[in-house]
Design an enzyme around this catalytic site. Structure first.
Site, PDB file in Angstrom:
ATOM      1  N   MET A   1       7.138  25.070  14.885  1.00  0.00           N
ATOM      2  CA  MET A   1       7.818  26.375  14.439  1.00  0.00           C
ATOM      3  C   MET A   1       6.724  27.340  14.811  1.00  0.00           C
ATOM      4  O   MET A   1       6.102  27.969  14.089  1.00  0.00           O
ATOM      5  CB  MET A   1       7.910  26.113  13.013  1.00  0.00           C
ATOM      6  CG  MET A   1       9.182  25.085  12.865  1.00  0.00           C
ATOM      7  SD  MET A   1       9.579  24.676  11.171  1.00  0.00           S
ATOM      8  CE  MET A   1      10.673  25.819  10.758  1.00  0.00           C
TER       9      MET A   1
ATOM     10  N   GLY B   1      -1.167  29.182   4.827  1.00  0.00           N
ATOM     11  CA  GLY B   1      -1.922  29.273   3.481  1.00  0.00           C
ATOM     12  C   GLY B   1      -3.491  29.738   3.935  1.00  0.00           C
ATOM     13  O   GLY B   1      -3.966  30.575   3.193  1.00  0.00           O
TER      14      GLY B   1
ATOM     15  N   GLU C   1      -4.070  21.427  -1.935  1.00  0.00           N
ATOM     16  CA  GLU C   1      -3.420  20.536  -0.887  1.00  0.00           C
ATOM     17  C   GLU C   1      -3.036  18.903  -1.472  1.00  0.00           C
ATOM     18  O   GLU C   1      -3.771  18.408  -1.897  1.00  0.00           O
ATOM     19  CB  GLU C   1      -3.949  20.637   0.450  1.00  0.00           C
ATOM     20  CG  GLU C   1      -3.805  19.549   1.433  1.00  0.00           C
ATOM     21  CD  GLU C   1      -2.422  19.873   1.941  1.00  0.00           C
ATOM     22  OE1 GLU C   1      -1.809  20.920   2.372  1.00  0.00           O
ATOM     23  OE2 GLU C   1      -1.468  18.949   2.109  1.00  0.00           O
TER      24      GLU C   1
ATOM     25  N   GLY D   1      12.769  41.514  16.381  1.00  0.00           N
ATOM     26  CA  GLY D   1      11.459  40.678  16.381  1.00  0.00           C
ATOM     27  C   GLY D   1      11.329  39.511  15.326  1.00  0.00           C
ATOM     28  O   GLY D   1      10.399  38.686  15.421  1.00  0.00           O
ATOM     29  N   GLY D   2      12.395  39.484  14.483  1.00  0.00           N
ATOM     30  CA  GLY D   2      12.418  38.398  13.677  1.00  0.00           C
ATOM     31  C   GLY D   2      11.283  38.034  12.420  1.00  0.00           C
ATOM     32  O   GLY D   2      10.614  39.191  12.354  1.00  0.00           O
ATOM     33  N   THR D   3      11.036  36.857  12.130  1.00  0.00           N
ATOM     34  CA  THR D   3       9.934  36.546  11.280  1.00  0.00           C
ATOM     35  C   THR D   3       8.779  37.155  11.852  1.00  0.00           C
ATOM     36  O   THR D   3       7.934  37.624  11.314  1.00  0.00           O
ATOM     37  CB  THR D   3      10.082  35.055  11.060  1.00  0.00           C
ATOM     38  OG1 THR D   3      11.385  34.710  10.500  1.00  0.00           O
ATOM     39  CG2 THR D   3       8.999  34.580   9.906  1.00  0.00           C
TER      40      THR D   3
ATOM     41  N   HIS E   1     -20.628  33.803  33.485  1.00  0.00           N
ATOM     42  CA  HIS E   1     -21.819  33.842  32.642  1.00  0.00           C
ATOM     43  C   HIS E   1     -22.109  35.258  32.262  1.00  0.00           C
ATOM     44  O   HIS E   1     -22.466  36.095  32.903  1.00  0.00           O
ATOM     45  CB  HIS E   1     -22.970  32.976  33.054  1.00  0.00           C
ATOM     46  CG  HIS E   1     -24.140  32.852  32.427  1.00  0.00           C
ATOM     47  ND1 HIS E   1     -24.296  32.025  31.288  1.00  0.00           N
ATOM     48  CD2 HIS E   1     -25.356  33.538  32.318  1.00  0.00           C
ATOM     49  CE1 HIS E   1     -25.412  32.161  30.908  1.00  0.00           C
ATOM     50  NE2 HIS E   1     -26.113  33.344  31.289  1.00  0.00           N
TER      51      HIS E   1
HETATM   52  C1  FAD Z   1       3.093  34.221   7.899  1.00  0.00           C
HETATM   53  C2  FAD Z   1       3.316  33.916   9.022  1.00  0.00           C
HETATM   54  C3  FAD Z   1       2.647  33.724   9.999  1.00  0.00           C
HETATM   55  C4  FAD Z   1       2.998  33.266  11.433  1.00  0.00           C
HETATM   56  N1  FAD Z   1       2.045  33.380  12.416  1.00  0.00           N
HETATM   57  C5  FAD Z   1       2.487  32.918  13.531  1.00  0.00           C
HETATM   58  C6  FAD Z   1       1.402  32.876  14.893  1.00  0.00           C
HETATM   59  O1  FAD Z   1       0.504  33.661  14.491  1.00  0.00           O
HETATM   60  N2  FAD Z   1       1.978  32.492  15.860  1.00  0.00           N
HETATM   61  C7  FAD Z   1       3.233  31.855  15.931  1.00  0.00           C
HETATM   62  O2  FAD Z   1       3.346  31.455  16.964  1.00  0.00           O
HETATM   63  N3  FAD Z   1       4.075  31.568  14.985  1.00  0.00           N
HETATM   64  C8  FAD Z   1       3.549  32.274  13.849  1.00  0.00           C
HETATM   65  N4  FAD Z   1       4.512  32.092  13.032  1.00  0.00           N
HETATM   66  C9  FAD Z   1       5.742  31.541  13.043  1.00  0.00           C
HETATM   67  C10 FAD Z   1       7.067  32.446  13.905  1.00  0.00           C
HETATM   68  O3  FAD Z   1       7.008  33.542  12.994  1.00  0.00           O
HETATM   69  C11 FAD Z   1       8.025  31.726  13.849  1.00  0.00           C
HETATM   70  O4  FAD Z   1       7.851  30.272  14.685  1.00  0.00           O
HETATM   71  C12 FAD Z   1       9.206  32.366  14.850  1.00  0.00           C
HETATM   72  O5  FAD Z   1       9.141  33.852  14.201  1.00  0.00           O
HETATM   73  C13 FAD Z   1      10.252  31.791  15.350  1.00  0.00           C
HETATM   74  O6  FAD Z   1      11.143  32.601  16.033  1.00  0.00           O
HETATM   75  P1  FAD Z   1      12.562  32.422  15.808  1.00  0.00           P
HETATM   76  O7  FAD Z   1      13.311  33.411  17.215  1.00  0.00           O
HETATM   77  O8  FAD Z   1      13.220  30.947  16.152  1.00  0.00           O
HETATM   78  O9  FAD Z   1      13.116  32.873  14.573  1.00  0.00           O
HETATM   79  P2  FAD Z   1      12.802  34.216  13.720  1.00  0.00           P
HETATM   80  O10 FAD Z   1      11.720  34.886  13.857  1.00  0.00           O
HETATM   81  O11 FAD Z   1      12.949  33.402  12.201  1.00  0.00           O
HETATM   82  O12 FAD Z   1      14.002  35.029  13.873  1.00  0.00           O
HETATM   83  C14 FAD Z   1      15.442  34.599  13.314  1.00  0.00           C
HETATM   84  C15 FAD Z   1      16.109  36.231  12.892  1.00  0.00           C
HETATM   85  O13 FAD Z   1      17.584  35.698  12.971  1.00  0.00           O
HETATM   86  C16 FAD Z   1      18.064  36.640  12.004  1.00  0.00           C
HETATM   87  N5  FAD Z   1      19.209  35.911  11.276  1.00  0.00           N
HETATM   88  C17 FAD Z   1      19.422  34.993  10.598  1.00  0.00           C
HETATM   89  N6  FAD Z   1      20.575  34.783  10.446  1.00  0.00           N
HETATM   90  C18 FAD Z   1      21.297  35.750  10.960  1.00  0.00           C
HETATM   91  C19 FAD Z   1      22.822  35.934  11.010  1.00  0.00           C
HETATM   92  N7  FAD Z   1      23.654  35.131  10.433  1.00  0.00           N
HETATM   93  N8  FAD Z   1      23.092  36.926  11.816  1.00  0.00           N
HETATM   94  C20 FAD Z   1      22.225  37.671  12.536  1.00  0.00           C
HETATM   95  N9  FAD Z   1      20.911  37.610  12.301  1.00  0.00           N
HETATM   96  C21 FAD Z   1      20.605  36.647  11.522  1.00  0.00           C
HETATM   97  C22 FAD Z   1      16.879  36.951  10.814  1.00  0.00           C
HETATM   98  O14 FAD Z   1      17.125  38.091  10.304  1.00  0.00           O
HETATM   99  C23 FAD Z   1      15.732  36.816  12.031  1.00  0.00           C
HETATM  100  O15 FAD Z   1      15.261  38.061  12.119  1.00  0.00           O
HETATM  101  C24 FAD Z   1       4.240  32.579  11.723  1.00  0.00           C
HETATM  102  C25 FAD Z   1       5.176  32.516  10.518  1.00  0.00           C
HETATM  103  C26 FAD Z   1       4.747  33.197   9.174  1.00  0.00           C
HETATM  104  C27 FAD Z   1       5.790  33.154   7.987  1.00  0.00           C
END
Ligand code: FAD
Length: 469
Positions: free
Chosen positions: A322, A188, A206, A41-43, A448
Site C-alpha cells: 500500500m 507509527g 507493538e 492527490g488522495g491520501t 567519490h
Molecule cells: C501518514 C501516511 C504516510 C504515508 N507515507 C507514504 C510514503 O512516504 N510513501 C508511500 O509510497 N506511501 C505512503 N503512504 C501511503 C500512500 O498514501 C498510499 O499508498 C496512496 O495514497 C494510495 O494511493 P491510491 O490512489 O490508491 O489511494 P488514495 O491516495 O487513498 O486516494 C483515493 C482517493 O479516492 C477518493 N475517493 C474515495 N471514494 C470516492 C468516491 N466514491 N468518489 C470520489 N472519490 C472517492 C478519496 O477521497 C481519495 O482522495 C502514506 C500513508 C499515510 C496515511
C-alpha cells in the site's frame, strides 16, 4: 461523445487515479477523474506521504539545529520550535502539490469532476456533488481507485485530539508530553519520530515481537536500537486491550500478547497506527456485483480487471504494497492496457522506504523470505562507518546489505539503513529491473566521496572482496 460520456472514468484522484488519468489522456483516451475530497492527490498528497515528509523534514532541521550543529563547529543560539509555523510549511507544501495536479489535469485535458462517484451499472456512474446535486457520467471503462482508510482499533473511538489517527498526528497544535503509538510499522515510527524530535516522550506498543515486521530482521533490530538511542521506548509483544479517555488524558491498558498481567500507561495523546484498510464505501459495488476478498480489497486479475467487464481497480484498494508509487505504476500500466498497449508492473522491484533518521529502504526479498523459500543466496554487507561521505556528515549509523542468488549472482534484495537510504535504493531497484548481478553494480564506477559507494562496496562484499572494510 458528449461532455458526460468518456472512454475512461476514474473514481478517486489519489496517486493511482490521477496518474492513470494523465497517462490515459496522454494516450488519446477521453478521460475524467472523479474526486470527492475537494482536492486532488488522495491520501498521499493530503494526509499521507507529503505532509508527513514535510513534518519529518522540518522536525529534522529543528533537531539538528538544537542538538547536532556543535559537532560541525557551528555555534547556534537558542533554538525554538514554532509548531504553528511548521504546520504552515506543511499546509503550503500540500496545497502547492494538490494545485499542481489540477494544473496537470488541465494541461493533459483530463476532466476533473468534484463529487462522490457511485457505479450504478457497468458503464454508468452517478456523481453526488457537495451540495447534494446529482449528475450522471457514462464511460467505456470505469477504474476504481478509491484507496484506503485508517484501520480502527475495535472499541476505540478516534477523536483526533487525544486519540488520533495519522491524520490527527499531522495536525497537532502542540507537542504532547507523552504520545503512545499503537503499532510499530512505518506510519507509527515516522510520526512518532516527528513528535519525539519536538520533545514528546514516545512509547511504541507493538503486538509482534519486532518493529517493522515486513522488513529484513536485521534491519528491524538495528532500527529499534537506533530509535531507542533517540529516546523512543518500545513495548513489543504487547497488545492494547483498552483505552479510557478522561478529559485531555488517556489511559492505555496493555498486556503481553502471549497472555499475562495487564498494566496501564498514561498518555496525553494516543496515535492508533495499526494499518490501513481498503475504502469502497458508497461506491455501489454490491449493486453491480464487483467481488471483494475477505478483507474488503477489490479482487482483480493480472490486467487489473474486476469480475465485472469494463470495471477495473488499482492502488491501495486492491491491496499488495500500500504505497503511492505502487499505485502510480498500476495507474500507468492500466491506462496503457486500456489504450491497447502492454502495460505491466514488476512487483518484485517495488522499493519501500521508512523516512525516519536514519532512513530505511528495501527492495526485493528479505533474508527470512529467501530462507523460507529455500533459495540459496549470498549476502554482502557494508557499514556506513567505513564510508567517507557518511563520516563527513557525522551519519555513520547503518549499513547496506545486498542479497544475491548463490548460483547466478542476480540481485534478489537490498536492505539499507542509513543517511538518504530512500534515494540510494533507486540504484538497486534499477539494477533489479534490468536483471543485474551484484557484480554489475560492483563494477560500476561510483562518484567519490558518495554514500552510493556503500552500495558498491556491499556488492563487492557479496563476493568477499570489499575494498574499505
Ligand atoms: C501518514 C501516511 C504516510 C504515508 N507515507 C507514504 C510514503 O512516504 N510513501 C508511500 O509510497 N506511501 C505512503 N503512504 C501511503 C500512500 O498514501 C498510499 O499508498 C496512496 O495514497 C494510495 O494511493 P491510491 O490512489 O490508491 O489511494 P488514495 O491516495 O487513498 O486516494 C483515493 C482517493 O479516492 C477518493 N475517493 C474515495 N471514494 C470516492 C468516491 N466514491 N468518489 C470520489 N472519490 C472517492 C478519496 O477521497 C481519495 O482522495 C502514506 C500513508 C499515510 C496515511
Amino acid at each position: 461523445m458528449s461532455d458526460t460520456s468518456f472512454d475512461v472514468v476514474i473514481i478517486g484522484g489519489g496517486p493511482g487515479g490521477y496518474v492513470a488519468a494523465i497517462r490515459a489522456a496522454q494516450l488519446g483516451l477521453k478521460t475524467a477523474c472523479i474526486e470527492k475530497r475537494g482536492a486532488l492527490g488522495g491520501t498521499c498528497l493530503n494526509v499521507g506521504c507529503i505532509p508527513s515528509k514535510a513534518l519529518l523534514t522540518a522536525s529534522h532541521h529543528y533537531h539538528a539545529c538544537a542538538h547536532e550543529m556543535g559537532s560541525f563547529g557551528i555555534k547556534v543560539g537558542k533554538v525554538e520550535m514554532d509548531v504553528a509555523g511548521m504546520m504552515g510549511h506543511k499546509d503550503k507544501v500540500v496545497s502547492d502539490n494538490t494545485k499542481g495536479i489540477e494544473f496537470l489535469f488541465k494541461k493533459n485535458k483530463v476532466t476533473y469532476i468534484v463529487g462522490a462517484g457511485a457505479i450504478t451499472a457497468p458503464g454508468q456512474i452517478e456523481v453526488t456533488a457537495k451540495d447534494g446535486a446529482k449528475s450522471t457520467v457514462a464511460a467505456k471503462h470505469i477504474v476504481i481507485a478509491t484507496g484506503s482508510d485508517v484501520t480502527p482499533l475495535p472499541g476505540v473511538e478516534i477523536d483526533e485530539e487525544v486519540i488520533i489517527s495519522s491524520t490527527g498526528a499531522l495536525a497537532l497544535p502542540k507537542t504532547p508530553k507523552h504520545m503512545v503509538v499503537i503499532g510499530g510499522g512505518v506510519i507509527g515510527l515516522e510520526l512518532g519520530t516527528v513528535w519525539g524530535r519536538l520533545g514528546a516522550k514516545v512509547t511504541v506498543v507493538e503486538f509482534l515481537d519486532r518493529i517493522l515486521p515486513f522488513n529484513d530482521g536485521e534491519v528491524s533490530k538495528q532500527m529499534q536500537r537506533l530509535l531507542a538511542k533517540q529516546g523512543m521506548a518500545f513495548k513489543l509483544g504487547t497488545k492494547v486491550t483498552g483505552i479510557a479517555k478522561s478529559g485531555k488524558k488517556a489511559t492505555v491498558t496493555v498486556e503481553p500478547a502471549a497472555g499475562g498481567n495487564a498494566e496501564t500507561i498514561e498518555a496525553d495523546c494516543v496515535l492508533v497506527a495499526i494499518g490501513r484498510k481498503p475504502y469502497t464505501d458508497g461506491l455501489g459495488l454490491d449493486k453491480v456485483g464487483v467481488a471483494l476478498d475477505k478483507r474488503g480489497f477489490v479482487q482483480i486479475d493480472g490486467h487489473f480487471r474486476t469480475n465485472v467487464p469494463g470495471i477495473y481497480a488499482i492502488g491501495d484498494v486492491v491491496g499488495g504494497a500500500m504505497l503511492a508509487h505502487k499505485a502510480e505504476e498500476e495507474g500507468v500500466a492500466l491506462a496503457e492496457i486500456l489504450a491497447g498497449q502492454h502495460g505491466h508492473v514488476n512487483y518484485d522491484a517495488i522499493p519501500a522506504v521508512v523516512y525516519t533518521w536514519p532512513e530505511v529502504a528495501s527492495v526485493g526479498k528479505t533474508e527470512e523470505q529467501l530462507k523460507a523459500e529455500g533459495i540459496a543466496y549470498k549476502a554482502g554487507k557494508f557499514p556506513f562507518t567505513a564510508n567517507g561521505r557518511a563520516r563527513s556528515m557525522n551519519e555513520v549509523d547503518g549499513f547496506v546489505k545486498i542479497l544475491a542468488c548463490a548460483a547466478t549472482d542476480k540481485v534478489l534484495g537490498a536492505h539499507i539503513v542509513g543517511p538518504n537510504a530512500g534515494d540510494l535504493i533507486a540504484e538497486v531497484v534499477l539494477a533489479m529491473e534490468f536483471g543485474a548481478a551484484s557484480e554489475d553494480i560492483a563494477r560500476t564506477c561510483h562518484a567519490h566521496p558518495g554514500l552510493g559507494e556503500a552500495v558498491k562496496e556491499a556488492c563487492l562484499a557479496v563476493d568477499g572482496r570489499p575494498l574499505h572494510t
